[in-house]
Scaffold this active site. Structure first.
Site, PDB file in Angstrom:
ATOM      1  CG  ASP A   8     -38.635  -2.331 -18.410  1.00 37.64           C
ATOM      2  OD1 ASP A   8     -37.954  -1.531 -19.034  1.00 37.64           O
ATOM      3  OD2 ASP A   8     -38.361  -3.612 -18.331  1.00 37.64           O
ATOM      4  CB  SER A   9     -40.185  -3.200 -22.476  1.00 37.08           C
ATOM      5  OG  SER A   9     -38.644  -3.488 -22.281  1.00 37.08           O
ATOM      6  CB  CYS A  71     -37.862   1.286 -20.212  1.00 39.96           C
ATOM      7  SG  CYS A  71     -37.635   0.742 -21.968  1.00 39.96           S
ATOM      8  CD  GLU A 150     -38.876  -9.221 -20.238  1.00 41.18           C
ATOM      9  OE1 GLU A 150     -39.782  -9.839 -20.099  1.00 41.18           O
ATOM     10  OE2 GLU A 150     -38.208  -8.236 -19.836  1.00 41.18           O
ATOM     11  CB  CYS A 182     -30.669  -1.988 -21.424  1.00 44.52           C
ATOM     12  SG  CYS A 182     -32.110  -3.134 -21.500  1.00 44.52           S
ATOM     13  CG  HIS A 184     -34.110  -6.106 -19.768  1.00 44.39           C
ATOM     14  ND1 HIS A 184     -34.885  -4.958 -19.993  1.00 44.39           N
ATOM     15  CD2 HIS A 184     -34.876  -7.327 -19.567  1.00 44.39           C
ATOM     16  CE1 HIS A 184     -36.102  -5.334 -20.211  1.00 44.39           C
ATOM     17  NE2 HIS A 184     -36.235  -6.792 -19.941  1.00 44.39           N
TER      18      HIS A 184
END
Length: 269
Positions: A8-9, A71, A150, A182, A184
């Site tokens: 993932d990013s 992602c 993040e 997403c 996240h």
């Protein structure tokens, strides 16, 4: 026992890893967070495709038997090329759960919260074209949310205020179902319910993604309590200690049941 790479990013894919540990606890995992370059959703499609292929190629070089592109943005921009280049191992992607949202919605009004890159991608728009014309889809980019998550600020007033702003068009449209586009965003579930109420149905595809991974691995159904837990290696392109700390804070799984290592990714810089 297989070695599974999860890419993932940043920390969003921890929601996929969490589910994978629930369904496939006996396997070994490498979780790769490209946090030095997050968020991907604000980058060009060409950059995302190139970087995603490089990282998945790296995971394959480490001996991964399967890779989850955890992602949505990377899946939309890069997974077709990744599957061509790494055609000897299963590559499982993630995409917004439009179809299950249509099935669960009672009034046919759906909200989709995703990154700008995901919403503009051909893959996402193909999903939209495949649904019933009687459904209304409110697309909303969640600009700024990924950097806050993040930074470990998922549960702060700052994040709540920005999230409320993004959800306003979806709320005004009367959507009864919200697609989390997403990986996240599942870490914002509590905040979303606080803003939209408990009646809103949230669509998170992590369970379906891991079911697909299981099929690719030809893994038989097993009772979790009879299986020895495998190992987890956390790789970060920015700060491996912070990644491990956030994994322990965000994930529901008992990471203490696994042999854990955390390393800084240096090879691709």
């Amino acid at each position: 026992m297989a070695l599974i790479g999860v890419f993932d990013s940043g920390v969003g894919g921890l929601s996929i890893l969490d589910e994978a540990l629930r369904q496939l606890p006996e396997h070994d995992f490498i979780y790769l967070a490209d946090s030095a370059h997050a968020p991907y959703g604000e980058r060009s499609g060409a950059w995302i495709a190139s970087r995603s292929l490089a990282l998945c190629t790296y995971l394959a070089s480490q001996g991964c038997d399967a890779i989850v592109v955890a992602c949505n943005t990377a899946t939309a921009e890069a997974i077709a090329q990744i599957r061509i280049e790494l055609d000897t191992i299963p590559i499982v992607g993630v995409e917004p759960g439009i179809k299950p949202a249509v099935m669960q919605s009672q009034n046919g009004v759906l909200g989709v919260l995703a990154t700008e890159a995901t919403l503009n991608s051909d893959k996402f728009n193909a999903l939209l074209h495949a649904i019933s014309p009687n459904c209304t889809v409110i697309k909303q980019a969640g600009a700024g949310l990924v950097p806050l998550i993040e930074a470990g600020k998922a549960n702060t007033d700052e994040t709540l205020a920005l999230l409320a702003k993004h959800l306003e068009p979806i709320q005004k449209a009367g959507a009864d179902t919200l697609v989390l586009g997403c990986t996240h965003y599942p870490f914002l579930n509590k905040a979303i319910h606080q803003i939209l109420g408990e009646s809103i149905t949230l669509i998170d595809t992590s369970e379906a993604v891991v079911r697909q991974l299981k099929r690719q691995l030809n893994n038989p159904e097993k009772k979790v309590q009879t299986v020895k837990a495998g190992s987890i290696t956390f790789l970060s392109s920015k700060d491996e200690k912070t990644l491990l700390k956030m994994a322990k804070e965000l994930m529901r799984s008992d990471l203490n049941a696994h042999a854990i290592d955390a390393k800084l990714l240096r090879d691709l810089e």
